[in-house]
Scaffold this active site. Structure first.
Site: not given
Length: 319
Positions: A26, A61, A66, A183, A211, A237, A295
């Site tokens: 995403w 995924d 996206y 999902q 997710y 966000r 990460q």
């Protein structure tokens, strides 16, 4: 390159044996659209994918929505020419309205067009798991699901599933074709699926990949008020209630408790958050989003992390 033997799980009745942590694409769709994550470098995205694959992750995924194709194109570049490609899961039903905002469509013609476009962007001959992204418009879920069943019949997709559906919606479409996977969002800050949805999936033998197990970054231990205040305008966000008061203080306190548990195991708060979701017997695997290669390593530890009763008491101390 280092190769790690990650724990795997059978994904429902699909026959696919997948690593318990997968690569979520995403965020690598970048910014410039309604649910974007701000600026993103494609070369960094590809390096992150390669790092995850080097460490044993065997599925990615993504979704057509996206970055409106950007994530799929990036995944396609990353897997091109690999001698052993990972499973590729993607989704349909969210379209660009021309201004960067999302519109929903479950019409048969739209889904068939989307599947062809996704195959081209990904550079593969069949999608391993094709999912309806959202049950919207709800009155059209039967039409959309019938289109996915036809794509499976044609061999353009190998397995079909849904994302963000509730138990009643899954019951409705099962009359057309079995729901192979679900999902849902699931994390310590989003637990509503525990009541009906996960028990239904477990009872029906539906494979579950969850997710946002780290609450879209809230539970990584790296999220601070300062970082949230500095988020780019095109990072969704910044507008989300979970990243603003009154919820934010509670979530940052939870992240702090996760750090205490993580220190005990020599790992990271994010890995603990992911491992928490994997304790649920209905959950086969968790999607974890990576934007940079650095990460990847700390979070993959979650695949084999066994949380103790003491850990769970610590995590839930404020409840």
């Amino acid at each position: 390159m280092q190769q790690t033997q990650l724990t795997t799980s059978k994904l429902g009745g699909t026959g696919m044996e997948i690593t318990r942590v997968g690569f979520g694409a995403w965020a690598i769709g970048g910014g410039g659209w309604e649910f974007g994550w701000g600026p993103q470098q494609d070369d960094e995205s590809i390096a992150a994918i390669h790092r995850a694959l080097d460490l044993g992750v065997n599925w990615i995924d993504t979704a057509a929505a996206y970055g409106f194709g950007r994530s799929e194109r990036t995944v396609g570049r990353a897997i091109e020419g690999l001698s052993q490609r990972p499973y590729v899961f993607t989704k349909c039903s969210l379209l660009d309205d021309g201004t960067g905002k999302v519109v929903h469509s479950l019409s048969r013609d739209s889904i068939l067009r989307e599947a062809e476009a996704s195959l081209q962007r990904l550079g593969i001959d069949a999608i391993d798991l094709y999912q309806i992204h959202w049950p919207d418009p709800e009155q059209d879920i039967e039409e959309g699901w019938a289109a996915l069943a036809d794509l499976k019949e044609q061999g353009l997709v190998r397995h079909i599933g849904v994302s963000n559906f509730d138990a009643a919606q899954m019951r409705r479409i099962q009359a057309i074709a079995p729901v192979e996977t679900l999902q849902p969002p699931y994390s310590l800050v989003e637990r509503s699926v525990e009541e009906d949805i996960l028990p239904f999936a477990e009872q029906e033998g539906i494979g579950v990949i969850v997710y946002s197990p780290m609450g879209s970054g809230l539970l990584t231990g790296a999220m601070t008020r300062e970082r949230i205040d500095a988020m780019p305008a095109d990072d969704w966000r910044a507008r989300d209630p979970r990243f603003n008061e009154p919820q934010l203080s509670r979530h940052l306190a939870l992240a702090s408790r996760l750090r205490t548990v993580a220190d005990r195991h020599g790992t990271t708060p994010g890995a603990v958050a992911v491992a928490w979701t994997l304790r649920n017997p209905a959950v086969d695997a968790a999607i974890t989003g990576f934007r940079r290669p650095a990460q990847v390593d700390p979070i993959l530890a979650a695949a084999g992390l066994e949380l103790t009763d003491e850990d769970m008491t610590e995590i839930h101390a404020a409840e």
